[in-house]
Design an enzyme around this catalytic site. Sequence first.
Site, PDB file in Angstrom:
ATOM      1  N   GLY A  56      41.117  15.488  36.069  1.00  0.00           N
ATOM      2  CA  GLY A  56      41.958  14.916  37.120  1.00  0.00           C
ATOM      3  C   GLY A  56      42.972  13.993  36.479  1.00  0.00           C
ATOM      4  N   CYS A  83      36.996  16.264  30.851  1.00  0.00           N
ATOM      5  CA  CYS A  83      38.175  15.385  30.868  1.00  0.00           C
ATOM      6  C   CYS A  83      37.921  14.152  31.760  1.00  0.00           C
ATOM      7  CB  CYS A  83      39.412  16.183  31.292  1.00  0.00           C
ATOM      8  SG  CYS A  83      40.933  15.303  30.987  1.00  0.00           S
ATOM      9  N   TYR A  84      38.599  14.030  32.891  1.00  0.00           N
ATOM     10  CA  TYR A  84      38.330  12.894  33.781  1.00  0.00           C
ATOM     11  C   TYR A  84      36.847  12.861  34.160  1.00  0.00           C
ATOM     12  CZ  TYR A  84      38.587   9.876  37.921  1.00  0.00           C
ATOM     13  OH  TYR A  84      38.380   8.882  38.839  1.00  0.00           O
ATOM     14  N   HIS A 169      39.567  20.711  27.549  1.00  0.00           N
ATOM     15  CA  HIS A 169      39.418  21.660  28.666  1.00  0.00           C
ATOM     16  C   HIS A 169      38.862  23.003  28.183  1.00  0.00           C
ATOM     17  CE1 HIS A 169      41.309  19.352  31.888  1.00  0.00           C
ATOM     18  NE2 HIS A 169      42.091  18.855  30.934  1.00  0.00           N
ATOM     19  N   GLU A 171      37.911  25.368  29.967  1.00  0.00           N
ATOM     20  CA  GLU A 171      38.241  26.424  30.928  1.00  0.00           C
ATOM     21  C   GLU A 171      39.589  27.081  30.661  1.00  0.00           C
ATOM     22  OE1 GLU A 171      38.223  23.225  31.357  1.00  0.00           O
ATOM     23  OE2 GLU A 171      39.566  22.513  32.937  1.00  0.00           O
ATOM     24  N   SER A 223      48.190  44.290  57.162  1.00  0.00           N
ATOM     25  CA  SER A 223      49.538  44.091  56.638  1.00  0.00           C
ATOM     26  C   SER A 223      49.935  45.239  55.724  1.00  0.00           C
ATOM     27  CB  SER A 223      49.572  42.790  55.841  1.00  0.00           C
ATOM     28  OG  SER A 223      48.780  42.935  54.674  1.00  0.00           O
ATOM     29  N   GLY A 225      48.436  45.398  52.915  1.00  0.00           N
ATOM     30  CA  GLY A 225      48.007  44.850  51.622  1.00  0.00           C
ATOM     31  C   GLY A 225      46.503  44.928  51.436  1.00  0.00           C
ATOM     32  N   VAL A 226      46.067  44.514  50.245  1.00  0.00           N
ATOM     33  CA  VAL A 226      44.657  44.628  49.880  1.00  0.00           C
ATOM     34  C   VAL A 226      43.765  43.699  50.711  1.00  0.00           C
ATOM     35  CG1 VAL A 226      43.047  44.529  47.938  1.00  0.00           C
ATOM     36  CG2 VAL A 226      45.460  44.923  47.515  1.00  0.00           C
ATOM     37  N   ASP A 227      44.210  42.450  50.877  1.00  0.00           N
ATOM     38  CA  ASP A 227      43.316  41.455  51.470  1.00  0.00           C
ATOM     39  C   ASP A 227      42.910  41.816  52.895  1.00  0.00           C
ATOM     40  OD1 ASP A 227      43.999  40.314  49.114  1.00  0.00           O
ATOM     41  OD2 ASP A 227      45.242  38.733  49.976  1.00  0.00           O
ATOM     42  N   SER A 228      43.901  42.167  53.725  1.00  0.00           N
ATOM     43  CA  SER A 228      43.545  42.477  55.108  1.00  0.00           C
ATOM     44  C   SER A 228      42.771  43.792  55.173  1.00  0.00           C
ATOM     45  CB  SER A 228      44.784  42.508  56.008  1.00  0.00           C
ATOM     46  OG  SER A 228      45.680  43.511  55.603  1.00  0.00           O
ATOM     47  N   LYS A 368      41.393  36.941  44.091  1.00  0.00           N
ATOM     48  CA  LYS A 368      42.042  38.247  44.307  1.00  0.00           C
ATOM     49  C   LYS A 368      41.340  39.400  43.565  1.00  0.00           C
ATOM     50  CE  LYS A 368      45.885  40.314  45.874  1.00  0.00           C
ATOM     51  NZ  LYS A 368      46.446  40.095  47.208  1.00  0.00           N
TER      52      LYS A 368
END
Length: 512
Positions: A56, A83-84, A169, A171, A223, A225-228, A368
């Site tokens: 942070g 870190c923080y 970090h 990550e 839509s 798209g993939v998500d819907s 995603k």
Amino acid sequence: MENIRPIIVLDFGSQYTQLIARRIREMHVYSVIVPCHLPFDDLAGMNPQAIILSGGPSSVYDPASPTCDDRVFQMKVPMLGICYGFQLMAYKLGGKVERAERREYGFAQLEISPPSQIFSGLESPLRVWNSHGDHVAEVPPGFRVTGRTENAISAIENPEAGMYAVEFHPEVRHTASGAEILRRFVEGVCGAAPNWYPRSFVDEAVERVRREVGDERALCALSGGVDSAVAATLVSRAIGDRLLCVFVNNGLLRKNEFEEVTAALRSQAHLNVRAVDRSERFLTRLAGVVDPERKRKIIGEEFIRVFEEEARSSGHPAFLVQGTLYPDVIESVSVKGPAATIKSHHNVGGLPPDLKFRLLEPLRELFKDEVREVGRALGLSEEMVGRQPFPGPGLAVRILGEITKERIRVVQDADAIVEQEIRGAGLYNELWQSFAILLPVSSVGVMGDARTYATTIALRAVTSDDGMTADWAKIPPAVFERISTRIVNEVREVNRVVYDITSKPPGTIEWE
Ligand code: XMP
């Protein structure tokens, strides 16, 4: 996910918080991010198998700095501070944190002092990525230093207490063996079993939706798209035909998209799709409009109107399915307050107050790429799950200037060629997006023996992890050549093709 214990990432506002959860989930271990100020009882109620304190931007001595309940440190589950999070752990447990004389940003060499559980077997020195202004000057009782950089104590641990902390970090990809360090914590220290797989997610999510919806009905706006598509497929697994999917043709979809997507979702996912062609309505309202924000607003308003009509004419189902994803829900700077936000660019935002829905967001825990995995597990085709993102306002924001039927056809034809050639070259899945933009620019050319004066297509192709930042793609010249030759030969109105070599920032991905 009730019986899978998460590794909880407490978010103190780092830009990298999302990456921590991601790296852990890449090990098939379930991880969730929660704001650092989540009430302790809620946190304990999630029954975490470990806690990670994120980085942070603050200083632990600043009275306004984000903190967490002291009881977090007595939970007797393994903890990792980053870190923080490292500084906070040291500070809370009786160590000393100081403003560093030399701040460390960027690469540093970490000298490891064995024995260390989270560095075991790793080379020393290790190239690590730092970003801190404060440093730990004195370690808390019970801890020993396991790593230093030139300027600071960089890693400490207290294996008896199950507590570990690093200043750098792990990550981020820049840290050599960063994922290995996290793996040693997750698998070695926590003993976490890999049990986070798309298949198990599907089973549990279906069960959850079934319980939540009961005998009610649900509505989903597709839509294309993939998500819907994945959200709808999942919900339809749970409640079958009590889910009605509405797919609206606004006249601004890609070439043949309305028909193809409708057919694919009916046949692959057996969705109950009501495909409504309202393109005339949208295009009438868009006539003569050139301002990008005005285009967006008109399309948004008209969409809400159509959706409202469909909701009413289907007896107003109680639930609304949304393909909201994890990054939409969690803002990294959630230290400012609960970060739950709802995607507003589709439908919920502006619905009339009497048309209230309960939201079903079965993908809100996923990234995603995980949504794509779930889509595959649900039997959706590679073509469906691999689709590149497409903006809600569709081609309207890729037609600079006025939107006419003819200009829509030109950009659709050019875009179809781009897609075919990018797929043909095996690049489609590597690119975040690749598409054509129609410019309001005419220029002189020569074809055969005749002079032409015709319009320009711009190509945009970018690589990106999340759409927030992007780089223009280094496409092989032979692919450019095929695209440009085909567009000029096959799309009569176009005599020039140019490539956009702007990254984001400072550019955006779409042109409007
Ligand atoms: P920009 O152009 O802002 O786009 O760099 C980032 C990502 O968002 C998509 N995008 C939109 N999606 N409604 C949407 O649903 C919109 O108005 C919109 N504008 C941009 C864009 O395609 C890219 O993936």
